[in-house]
Structure formats: structure tokens, C-alpha cells
Design a protein around this motif. Structure first.
Motif, PDB file in Angstrom:
ATOM      1  N   PRO A 385       0.835  -1.210   0.000  1.00  0.00           N
ATOM      2  CA  PRO A 385       0.000   0.000   0.000  1.00  0.00           C
ATOM      3  C   PRO A 385       0.865   1.255   0.000  1.00  0.00           C
ATOM      4  O   PRO A 385       1.927   1.287   0.628  1.00  0.00           O
ATOM      5  CB  PRO A 385      -0.790  -0.128   1.297  1.00  0.00           C
ATOM      6  CG  PRO A 385       0.137  -0.883   2.207  1.00  0.00           C
ATOM      7  CD  PRO A 385       0.901  -1.836   1.329  1.00  0.00           C
ATOM      8  N   ASP A 386       0.435   2.285  -0.708  1.00  0.00           N
ATOM      9  CA  ASP A 386       1.202   3.531  -0.758  1.00  0.00           C
ATOM     10  C   ASP A 386       0.307   4.614  -1.344  1.00  0.00           C
ATOM     11  O   ASP A 386      -0.681   4.326  -2.042  1.00  0.00           O
ATOM     12  CB  ASP A 386       2.460   3.355  -1.614  1.00  0.00           C
ATOM     13  CG  ASP A 386       3.448   4.495  -1.418  1.00  0.00           C
ATOM     14  OD1 ASP A 386       3.271   5.265  -0.454  1.00  0.00           O
ATOM     15  OD2 ASP A 386       4.380   4.626  -2.234  1.00  0.00           O
ATOM     16  N   PHE A 387       0.648   5.855  -1.060  1.00  0.00           N
ATOM     17  CA  PHE A 387      -0.072   6.976  -1.665  1.00  0.00           C
ATOM     18  C   PHE A 387       0.793   8.217  -1.618  1.00  0.00           C
ATOM     19  O   PHE A 387       1.808   8.276  -0.904  1.00  0.00           O
ATOM     20  CB  PHE A 387      -1.419   7.219  -0.972  1.00  0.00           C
ATOM     21  CG  PHE A 387      -1.331   7.729   0.444  1.00  0.00           C
ATOM     22  CD1 PHE A 387      -1.330   9.087   0.722  1.00  0.00           C
ATOM     23  CD2 PHE A 387      -1.274   6.845   1.512  1.00  0.00           C
ATOM     24  CE1 PHE A 387      -1.271   9.555   2.031  1.00  0.00           C
ATOM     25  CE2 PHE A 387      -1.219   7.297   2.816  1.00  0.00           C
ATOM     26  CZ  PHE A 387      -1.214   8.660   3.075  1.00  0.00           C
ATOM     27  N   ASN A 402      -3.437  10.648  -3.921  1.00  0.00           N
ATOM     28  CA  ASN A 402      -3.363   9.725  -5.051  1.00  0.00           C
ATOM     29  C   ASN A 402      -2.877   8.365  -4.576  1.00  0.00           C
ATOM     30  O   ASN A 402      -1.816   8.259  -3.938  1.00  0.00           O
ATOM     31  CB  ASN A 402      -2.425  10.261  -6.135  1.00  0.00           C
ATOM     32  CG  ASN A 402      -2.940  11.534  -6.768  1.00  0.00           C
ATOM     33  OD1 ASN A 402      -4.039  11.576  -7.299  1.00  0.00           O
ATOM     34  ND2 ASN A 402      -2.144  12.606  -6.701  1.00  0.00           N
ATOM     35  N   ASP A 403      -3.647   7.329  -4.863  1.00  0.00           N
ATOM     36  CA  ASP A 403      -3.282   5.968  -4.489  1.00  0.00           C
ATOM     37  C   ASP A 403      -2.106   5.483  -5.341  1.00  0.00           C
ATOM     38  O   ASP A 403      -2.123   5.610  -6.575  1.00  0.00           O
ATOM     39  CB  ASP A 403      -4.474   5.030  -4.660  1.00  0.00           C
ATOM     40  CG  ASP A 403      -4.075   3.580  -4.448  1.00  0.00           C
ATOM     41  OD1 ASP A 403      -3.530   3.281  -3.364  1.00  0.00           O
ATOM     42  OD2 ASP A 403      -4.280   2.762  -5.369  1.00  0.00           O
ATOM     43  N   SER A 405      -0.781   2.265  -4.476  1.00  0.00           N
ATOM     44  CA  SER A 405      -0.671   0.878  -4.033  1.00  0.00           C
ATOM     45  C   SER A 405      -0.311  -0.031  -5.198  1.00  0.00           C
ATOM     46  O   SER A 405      -0.750   0.176  -6.345  1.00  0.00           O
ATOM     47  CB  SER A 405      -1.988   0.423  -3.397  1.00  0.00           C
ATOM     48  OG  SER A 405      -2.301   1.237  -2.285  1.00  0.00           O
ATOM     49  N   TRP A 415     -10.449   0.927  -1.517  1.00  0.00           N
ATOM     50  CA  TRP A 415      -9.734   1.998  -0.815  1.00  0.00           C
ATOM     51  C   TRP A 415     -10.589   2.498   0.339  1.00  0.00           C
ATOM     52  O   TRP A 415     -11.808   2.664   0.197  1.00  0.00           O
ATOM     53  CB  TRP A 415      -9.441   3.169  -1.763  1.00  0.00           C
ATOM     54  CG  TRP A 415      -8.664   2.767  -2.967  1.00  0.00           C
ATOM     55  CD1 TRP A 415      -7.315   2.713  -3.108  1.00  0.00           C
ATOM     56  CD2 TRP A 415      -9.220   2.344  -4.224  1.00  0.00           C
ATOM     57  NE1 TRP A 415      -6.974   2.284  -4.361  1.00  0.00           N
ATOM     58  CE2 TRP A 415      -8.127   2.042  -5.077  1.00  0.00           C
ATOM     59  CE3 TRP A 415     -10.514   2.172  -4.717  1.00  0.00           C
ATOM     60  CZ2 TRP A 415      -8.300   1.597  -6.371  1.00  0.00           C
ATOM     61  CZ3 TRP A 415     -10.690   1.735  -6.000  1.00  0.00           C
ATOM     62  CH2 TRP A 415      -9.606   1.452  -6.839  1.00  0.00           C
ATOM     63  N   TRP A 417     -10.047   5.583   3.035  1.00  0.00           N
ATOM     64  CA  TRP A 417      -9.215   6.699   3.498  1.00  0.00           C
ATOM     65  C   TRP A 417      -9.758   7.217   4.828  1.00  0.00           C
ATOM     66  O   TRP A 417     -10.966   7.366   4.997  1.00  0.00           O
ATOM     67  CB  TRP A 417      -9.224   7.839   2.493  1.00  0.00           C
ATOM     68  CG  TRP A 417      -8.634   7.503   1.149  1.00  0.00           C
ATOM     69  CD1 TRP A 417      -9.281   6.938   0.096  1.00  0.00           C
ATOM     70  CD2 TRP A 417      -7.298   7.743   0.729  1.00  0.00           C
ATOM     71  NE1 TRP A 417      -8.426   6.794  -0.971  1.00  0.00           N
ATOM     72  CE2 TRP A 417      -7.190   7.291  -0.610  1.00  0.00           C
ATOM     73  CE3 TRP A 417      -6.173   8.299   1.320  1.00  0.00           C
ATOM     74  CZ2 TRP A 417      -6.017   7.374  -1.341  1.00  0.00           C
ATOM     75  CZ3 TRP A 417      -4.998   8.386   0.597  1.00  0.00           C
ATOM     76  CH2 TRP A 417      -4.919   7.929  -0.719  1.00  0.00           C
ATOM     77  N   LYS A 432     -10.548   6.278  -5.102  1.00  0.00           N
ATOM     78  CA  LYS A 432      -9.151   5.929  -5.319  1.00  0.00           C
ATOM     79  C   LYS A 432      -8.257   7.144  -5.104  1.00  0.00           C
ATOM     80  O   LYS A 432      -7.224   7.039  -4.432  1.00  0.00           O
ATOM     81  CB  LYS A 432      -8.965   5.378  -6.724  1.00  0.00           C
ATOM     82  CG  LYS A 432      -7.524   5.027  -7.062  1.00  0.00           C
ATOM     83  CD  LYS A 432      -7.374   4.464  -8.469  1.00  0.00           C
ATOM     84  CE  LYS A 432      -5.916   4.105  -8.775  1.00  0.00           C
ATOM     85  NZ  LYS A 432      -5.748   3.563 -10.129  1.00  0.00           N
ATOM     86  N   ASN A 433      -8.609   8.275  -5.677  1.00  0.00           N
ATOM     87  CA  ASN A 433      -7.792   9.489  -5.603  1.00  0.00           C
ATOM     88  C   ASN A 433      -8.651  10.645  -5.106  1.00  0.00           C
ATOM     89  O   ASN A 433      -9.063  11.518  -5.887  1.00  0.00           O
ATOM     90  CB  ASN A 433      -7.189   9.820  -6.969  1.00  0.00           C
ATOM     91  CG  ASN A 433      -6.303   8.711  -7.496  1.00  0.00           C
ATOM     92  OD1 ASN A 433      -5.480   8.174  -6.775  1.00  0.00           O
ATOM     93  ND2 ASN A 433      -6.472   8.370  -8.775  1.00  0.00           N
ATOM     94  N   LEU A 448      -4.494   5.034   4.836  1.00  0.00           N
ATOM     95  CA  LEU A 448      -5.098   4.417   3.650  1.00  0.00           C
ATOM     96  C   LEU A 448      -5.051   2.911   3.828  1.00  0.00           C
ATOM     97  O   LEU A 448      -3.971   2.331   3.992  1.00  0.00           O
ATOM     98  CB  LEU A 448      -4.347   4.807   2.376  1.00  0.00           C
ATOM     99  CG  LEU A 448      -4.718   3.979   1.126  1.00  0.00           C
ATOM    100  CD1 LEU A 448      -6.192   4.164   0.769  1.00  0.00           C
ATOM    101  CD2 LEU A 448      -3.813   4.322  -0.045  1.00  0.00           C
ATOM    102  N   SER A 450      -5.867  -0.151   1.599  1.00  0.00           N
ATOM    103  CA  SER A 450      -6.198  -0.530   0.229  1.00  0.00           C
ATOM    104  C   SER A 450      -6.234  -2.046   0.133  1.00  0.00           C
ATOM    105  O   SER A 450      -5.602  -2.759   0.913  1.00  0.00           O
ATOM    106  CB  SER A 450      -5.179   0.048  -0.757  1.00  0.00           C
ATOM    107  OG  SER A 450      -3.856  -0.357  -0.416  1.00  0.00           O
TER     108      SER A 450
END
Length: 874
Positions: A385-387, A402-403, A405, A415, A417, A432-433, A448, A450
Motif C-alpha cells: 500500500p502507498d499513496f 493519489n493511491d 498501491s 480503498w 481513506w 481511489k484518488n 489508507l 487498500s
């Protein structure tokens, strides 16, 4: 009416003032019978069902059977007033040994249940009203020692009969009613507890949930009739338990079936209250409740238990564990779903391919305690997972998230948040974003979670910074010479535009690095706007001078090797010092100098751009005094030590012990009694005024000579070995007189005395210190022997207190024993000079005659044996 009231009071007064701690649960059921005799009324059959723990009752010190009758209260829900006075209802049915409906196989330490149930039914005609009626039975008290709360508090079993607001268009209703089956629950084990109910109305659907158990406020015994009207207060729960989590966080209730399941808490008793809402054709009708004290027993059972599902999105390796950790689980068979198996209790397995597998665990295969379970397992490694987000951002402007992942297998399709704003539930998104606008400046932890289409899920967090204005700064305030030009610098994190004011002697008012050359002091203001709409302002003051001001400390003298701060005052922006070798820094305004030469001239140049000014400082040095207390010295005990210091003109000695003066260069230490170190502090009236110290150690030597025992005795012809000792090394020995001695300058001469004599020993060290001692030699004109007295008086007057042999010419005593008249040994020794004090076993012996025996060896090696008697006189 008065007669009936009198009978009711007699019944109440005749009830025993007992506690209802034998009652462990109950519910109130109603059934619609038909229309009442009076217009606009209905007839209901009300049933109060109470439960009793017979097993607990047999162990209690104060326990009663289920009551023969109970008081009932009916409150009008329109105004919470009593519909009629409290009245009593007799027991109408009784069930002993309620059935156990759910019990694990292969159970050890099985609990014994003797649950009973009694119904108290009556019919009542109630006028129609808007809100309906509340029927209640309130009593004291719940059992002691309940784990999750409510211990010794009152119990309130109640139901709500709906009114015309609910029962519109001629509707009628019968309440749901719970089953009476019992479940065996073992601590820390998986369990199921049946709280399902039946509703006589076929069109009704039921929804179950945990709810608060009610307290009977004010109830103090089973005869309590001061019923309180609704609304009712819950019992006091003990953290972490609540009415919504009565069995802890690992136990839940199925809202469709009323089955409670999960992992049981620790052993104890727990109040569990379940509410069931009935709906007819989607319309709410009523809430029915049951309150029951559930026992979690210290039992155990074999079995297999797995998580509902297993997913690994990091790698392909799993470690498996049976969640039922009972020691009754003897054998294990794991089927990993890929053709591999293991008989270990907690195996680790690595899958060679991704995919969905079904794992199976069989315990105690082939035995009566066998059990098995399966669970799905997903292997989809490398889910990250990352954003990203574009903070710092100004408050009131949207932050873009902004995702980023990454999933190796299957797309990311979920997702969740959490934008980290406390006190609100509106700071979440499933996009998603998404964007989110923060109203206040601060730092917010954004989460996040995801997930992928393969079931992988993980959470990552970042801190979002929200500011009142964007990060922005300009050059610090400064000064320039009137002939100079200066470059200003504006720093911003995000791209944007800038405008400088005033437009005076500046190269470009829209540049982040313009050149300015004001001829008078000017303050420039910068207004910055980033591309997101955030704005900020800052300013820089440029002070303009025509020359550099510079002033230094005057020339000075210091002690050589000391430091001095070269203090300079001025408005220069840069400083340069020479020579730099003995300075802490050559470019600071006021460096520290450590000059070594007799005289050093330091030059400083201060600059503002092209303008500069120079100043000189001369530092002269003078040497410290050379303090010398002299060499360490040694003296004999009782003698004086002459001290002599040099190097200055003022002297001060410490400590002052034994000194005839402490403020002169050459004091005398008068007969010091022990080694002592003196410190002399030397100052000078010429050159460096600072004091310098030096030390001298005066070593006091005391010769302690020891010629041996002060007095000794020999017999005729017996040689005497002398043995001198001393506390110094390399002493020079001298014995006098030398009569009958084998030598006079050795430590251990042999004397052959012919008469009584006193020898004097003198020992001298290398500096002439002398120590002396004497020894007296007594000569007896007898043969070597043991001379034993015939009587002694141990009566505390210090005259003849001990009985001992006098050993003349004797080298060693092998034995000296004393016996009483019964032959009992009362004293024994082998030490010459040690005697009997007339006691035995810590008690004084009687005055009588005692027998003694002695053996010894004389100085020539001959054995001597003697025996005799002695009289103890009191």
C-alpha cells in the motif's frame, strides 16, 4: 377494597426479607388473548419466566427456592404512571433440570448445571392507549462475584406492550419468547450460545443484538414493591465489558439467528442481555429482551479451530496453528491443499505457486475425540500500500491524495481513506484518488487501507501538514554600504509568483532573486502566491551606511599561556584577523587569543561590502611565578622538618598543622605525628599576579622494635631463642648487654642465661631513627616439669581464679584434662597458659575434689606425664 388492600399488606409483610440471589435470569412474555370486556381494551396473558441455578444454590449460604409468588408492576407508557397497584402473581409452572442443548464432545472437567425455570402467568385487561404498557418485575439481588458487572445489584425483568401508535388498523401482537436450553462454555475456547427466540406471529421477522441489562434501583429484598417507572438504568459494567460486549470483544451475536459465538472469556459468571426487535412487513413492532447470567467454566475439550480465512500478501510462507490449544489434542494432520501434508502441531509451509487453496486440520484422527475443520487460504505475495499527497497545504484548500498501491496479482480495487480529523466521521472516502479540505492548520495522520481483488489488504499512513500560509521566507535583515548592490533571496516550497514593493532601486519586482541598491535605509515587502492559491508575505529591511564603525578593546597584559577575548564592537558584516595562528577563529567578530610571545599585535579588518575599517590590539604576556616547595623529605618521629619554598614573594602554606608559621617561605613543621603533604601557594608582586601551587611530602618514620614477650622463664640449662621484629625494612639490630648471647647484631640470638637478666633491643634505620624494647628473663633452678597447684578459688575475686599447670622448661603440652568425682571430663586443653575456670557446660561446678591428668614434652624432647587432684574452693 380496603379488605383487599389489608390482605395484600399482610402478604407483603409475611414475605421473608431474603435476597433473590438464586435467580439468575428472566424474561417477560405477553400473548394477545382477545378484546376486553370494556370498550377499547385488550386482554393479554402475561408470563414472567424466572431461572434459578440449583447448583449454585446448594453452595450458597443464603438461598431460597424460586418464589411461590412475585410482585408485578404495570406502567402506562403514555405518562409512566402505574396502571394499577402492585399485585402478586403465583407460580403457575415449574421445570427442573433444563436441557443442555450445546455441549462440546470429549469434555474434561465438565461443569454441573442444575438450572430450573418457573413461570408466573396471569391475564389482564388493558385499555387501549397510544404508547402501550411496560410490565416489570424488580427484585434484589444479582449474585455476588459477577465478572462483567452488576454484582449484588438489582435485577429488572421487563417487556413493552405496544400501543395504538404501533398497532394501527386493528393490529395485535404477541411477544417473541426465548428458548430455555443451556450451553456448556469453556474458558478461552470457541463456543456457541443459543439465544434464539420464536415469534407466534408468522409475519414477524426478528433481529438480534446485545443490549444493557437493567438494574432494579432501590430493590433490597424479594419483598421489594417500590417499583420505579421507566426509563430504566443499566447495571454497572466492569471495563472492558459493556452491554454491547458482555463476553468481551471476541464474542459476537448473529443478528439473524440469535446465536452467540466466538472465543469465550476467562472463567466466571457474566450477565448477558439480548434484545430482539420484531418487524412486520418491514415495520417495527416491538423490542423483547432476555437477561441471563452465563457461566464460563474451567473446562476443556479437544477440537480443531482455524481462522475464517487466511491471506498472505507479503510472501508465500505460512505458519499454521490450531486455535484450540487443548492438551487433549494428541495428533495432528494438516493438509495444505497443494498435495503436501504435515503431522506437526504448528507446521510452516511455503507454497510454490499463487492461488486459492483449502487447508484442512484433523486432530485425534481415528479416535472418539477426532475433529476437523477447513478454511480458505489465499497466496498472492507482494502487495504494497502507498499513496502521495501534496501537502504542506494551506487550510481551506483541498489536498490531493493519489493511491500508489501496488499488487503483483490482481488489480487494487478497494480503498478506505481516513483523513485523521478527530471529532468527526465525515473525514473518510472510498475513492481511489480523493481530495480533502482541512479547516484548521496542524498535522494530521492520514490512513489508507487498500485492497486487491485477490483479498489482499494492508494499511499505510502519512502525516499531512496544513498551514495558515505556505512555507515562504526572504533574506534576513541586513545592511550595505551606500556604494554596494545586494541580491535578495526568496525561498518557497511550491511553485508560484512573487511581487516586491516598493519598486525602488530594485532590478525586477517579480524575481525571486532581484538585485537592490538603495541609497537610503529601505524595507522591501514580498507577496508570494503558490499555484494552489495559498499566499504569504515576508519583508527584509536593508539598512544603508556610508562607512564601517569599528572599536576594539585597549592594549592589555596577561599571564603567559592565559587566554583573552579580543572584544570588538561595530556594524561590519565580515571580520578578518591577523595573525591567525594563536586565535580561536580568524573570521569571527571577537575571537579568543592565546598568545605565546612577549608581545603580539592583532589586526582586525571589518567590512560592509566595499567599505572597510582596521583596528590593532597589542597583547603583552608575563610568565607565571615558578613555585617550588622543595623535595620530599623524611624525618624521625618526634623531630622537626624544615620547609623552604622559592619562586615568588608571597607564600601561603596549607594545611597549617604542626607549622610554626603559614605565611613565610621557610616554616618549620614541628614534630608531626604522621606523614603529611603540604601545599604552598606562591604569588609574585612582579609580573603575573596569579598564584601557583606546589607540594612537598613530609614522611614521618617511627621505628617500633619488639624484643618478644615482655617476660619469659627458663630452667637451668635451657637455651632461650630470642626473636626481634620491627616495622621497617633493613633495620640495624643491637642487643645489650651481650651476656650469654650468641650474637648482639642479629635479630634472633640465643641466650644461655645463668641468672635472671633483662635484655634491651635497639633498632636503627638508615637515617638514624631508633626504636627500643626490653625483655625480662627469669631463671628457675629446677628441672623441666609441670608444676600444678593443689587448690583454686574461682569465686570472682581475681585471686587464683583458674586451675592450670605451670610449665617450666616445657616445649609443648599434649594434654591437660580435669575429671569430676564421677569420672566425667569437665575440662581439656593443649595450650600452655590456658586453665579451667571451674565451669562446665556454662554452669559453675560445686566445691569438691577433682582429678587431673597431664602429658607434656620438655625442651630436650623428653615426655612428662603427671596426675593428681585439686580442690575447688568456693
Amino acid at each position: 377494597m380496603k379488605k383487599a388492600l389489608l390482605i395484600l399488606l399482610l402478604i407483603i409483610c409475611g414475605l421473608p426479607a431474603a435476597y433473590a440471589k438464586h435467580i439468575i435470569g428472566g424474561e417477560v412474555i405477553y400473548d394477545y388473548i382477545g378484546p376486553g370486556d370494556a370498550p377499547n381494551s385488550k386482554i393479554y396473558r402475561i408470563t414472567v419466566r424466572l431461572f434459578r441455578d440449583g447448583q449454585n444454590c446448594t453452595q450458597a449460604t443464603s438461598c431460597a427456592e424460586l418464589p411461590a409468588s412475585i410482585p408485578i408492576g404495570i406502567f402506562n407508557s403514555d405518562n409512566n404512571s402505574l396502571n394499577r397497584p402492585i399485585f402478586f402473581v403465583s407460580q403457575t409452572s415449574f421445570v427442573n433440570n433444563l436441557p443442555i442443548t450445546l455441549k462440546p464432545a470429549c469434555l474434561t472437567n465438565e461443569p454441573i448445571f442444575q438450572y430450573e425455570a418457573a413461570d408466573y402467568s396471569f391475564t389482564v385487561e388493558l385499555p387501549n392507549n397510544a404508547a402501550g404498557y411496560t410490565v416489570t418485575y424488580q427484585t434484589c439481588c444479582r449474585v455476588t462475584g459477577i465478572t462483567n458487572g452488576g454484582s449484588d445489584q438489582g435485577a429488572n425483568y421487563t417487556t413493552q406492550i405496544p400501543g395504538d401508535n404501533i398497532l394501527i388498523s386493528g393490529l395485535t401482537d404477541n411477544s417473541a419468547r426465548y428458548g430455555t436450553g443451556i450451553s456448556v462454555i469453556c474458558y478461552n475456547k470457541a463456543f456457541k450460545l443459543d439465544f434464539s427466540a420464536e415469534d407466534p406471529d408468522p409475519r414477524d421477522s426478528l433481529v438480534y443484538y446485545f443490549c444493557n441489562a437493567y438494574n432494579a434501583v432501590g430493590a433490597f429484598n424479594t419483598g421489594f414493591i417500590e417499583f420505579v417507572p421507566p426509563p430504566y438504568v443499566p447495571i454497572s459494567y466492569f471495563a472492558p465489558y459493556t452491554g454491547n460486549t458482555p463476553l468481551g470483544p471476541l464474542a459476537t451475536i448473529d443478528p439473524k439467528t440469535g446465536i452467540i459465538s466466538g472465543t469465550a472469556p476467562g472463567t466466571g459468571k457474566y450477565v448477558v442481555s439480548v434484545c430482539v426487535d420484531s418487524y412486520r412487513d418491514g415495520r417495527f413492532i416491538n423490542t423483547h429482551r432476555k437477561d441471563f447470567i452465563v457461566t464460563v467454566a474451567p473446562c476443556d475439550f479437544a477440537g480443531s479451530e482455524l481462522n475464517p480465512t487466511y491471506t498472505n500478501c507479503k510472501d508465500s510462507t505460512f505458519t499454521f496453528q490450531n486455535l484450540n490449544n487443548s492438551p487433549l489434542n494428541i495428533t495432528f494432520l494438516w493438509d495444505f491443499g497443494d498435495g503436501n501434508t504435515s503431522n506437526l502441531a504448528n507446521p510452516t509451509h511455503t507454497y510454490t505457486d499463487t492461488g486459492l487453496y483449502t487447508i484442512k486440520l484433523v486432530v485425534n484422527r481415528g479416535s472418539e475425540c477426532a475433529d476437523s475443520v477447513t478454511a480458505p487460504l489465499r497466496v498472492y505475495p507482494k502487495f504494497i500500500p502507498d499513496f502521495s499527497q501534496n501537502s504542506p497545504m494551506c487550510k481551506g484548500l483541498p489536498v490531493q491524495f493519489n493511491d500508489l498501491s501496488f499488487a503483483t496479482y490482481g488489480p487494487v480495487d478497494k480503498w478506505k481513506w481516513d483523513f485523521g480529523v478527530s471529532g468527526t466521521q465525515a473525514d473518510t472516502s472510498r475513492l481511489k484518488n480523493p481530495t480533502y479540505t482541512y479547516p484548521l492548520a496542524g498535522e494530521y495522520k492520514v490512513l489508507l487501507t487498500s485492497g486487491s481483488i485477490k483479498g489482499c489488504s494492508d494499511t499505510v499512513s502519512q502525516v499531512v501538514t496544513i498551514v495558515d500560509s505556505p512555507p515562504f521566507s526572504v533574506t534576513n535583515d541586513t545592511l550595505i554600504c551606500s556604494i554596494d548592490t545586494l541580491r535578495l533571496n526568496a525561498i518557497a516550497t511550491n511553485p508560484g509568483t512573487i511581487t516586491w514593493t516598493p519598486n525602488y532601486m530594485i532590478s525586477n519586482i517579480h524575481s525571486f532573486t532581484p538585485l537592490v541598491s538603495p541609497d537610503v535605509t529601505t524595507t522591501y515587502y514580498a507577496t508570494y502566491s503558490d499555484n494552489f492559491g495559498c499566499t504569504a508575505t515576508d519583508s527584509v529591511r536593508i539598512r544603508v551606511v556610508d562607512f564601517v564603525t569599528l572599536s576594539a578593546i585597549p592594549d592589555t597584559t596577561i599571564c603567559r599561556t592565559d587566554q583573552v577575548t579580543l572584544t570588538v564592537n561595530g556594524d561590519a558584516l565580515q571580520y578578518t584577523w591577523t595573525p591567525a595562528a594563536t586565535l580561536s577563529s580568524a573570521t569571527v567578530q571577537s575571537p579568543v587569543a592565546t598568545p605565546t610571545a612577549a608581545s603580539t599585535t592583532y589586526r582586525v579588518t571589518g567590512r560592509i561590502g566595499k567599505c572597510f575599517k582596521t583596528e590593532d590590539i597589542v597583547i603583552r604576556t608575563v610568565p607565571y611565578p615558578k613555585a617550588n616547595a622543595g623535595k620530599d623529605t623524611s624525618i624521625c618521629f618526634g623531630f622537626n622538618a624544615q620547609l623552604h619554598a622559592t619562586g615568588g614573594s608571597i607564600y601561603n602554606w596549607s594545611p597549617t598543622f604542626f607549622l610554626n608559621a603559614a605565611d613565610i617561605a621557610n616554616p618549620i613543621s614541628q614534630a608531626p605525628t604522621a606523614n603529611i603533604q603540604y601545599i604552598v601557594t606562591v604569588s609574585d608582586t612582579l609580573g603575573c599576579p596569579k598564584p601557583v601551587k606546589d607540594t612537598i611530602l613530609v614522611n614521618v618514620i617511627r621505628v617500633i622494635a619488639n624484643a618478644g614477650p615482655r617476660d619469659t622463664a627458663v630452667v637451668t640449662g635451657q637455651p632461650l631463642q630470642l626473636n626481634a621484629t620491627v616495622n621497617i625494612p633493613n633495620g640495624i639490630y643491637s642487643w645489650s648487654p651481650g651476656t650469654w648471647l650468641s650474637g648482639t647484631t642479629i635479630p634472633d640470638p640465643v641466650s644461655s642465661p645463668q641468672a635472671d637478666i633483662q635484655y634491651t633491643l635497639a633498632i636503627r634505620n638508615s637515617i638514624g631513627c631508633i626504636g627500643r624494647d626490653t625483655i625480662n628473663v627469669k631463671l628457675y633452678l629446677v628441672k623441666p616439669d609441670l608444676y600444678v597447684p593443689s587448690a583454686f578459688t574461682p569465686n570472682g575475686d581475681a585471686t587464683n581464679p583458674n586451675f592450670k599447670p605451670i610449665a617450666l622448661g616445657i616445649r609443648s603440652l599434649e594434654s591437660f584434662r580435669v575429671y569430676n568425682r564421677w569420672g566425667q571430663l569437665v575440662f581439656s586443653t593443649t595450650q600452655i597458659g590456658t586453665g579451667w575456670d571451674g565451669t562446665f557446660g556454662g554452669r559453675g561446678q560445686e566445691a569438691a575434689t577433682y582429678v587431673w591428668y597431664a602429658e607434656a614434652t620438655d625442651y630436650q624432647g623428653k615426655k612428662i606425664k603427671r596426675k593428681g587432684s585439686v580442690v575447688l574452693i568456693r
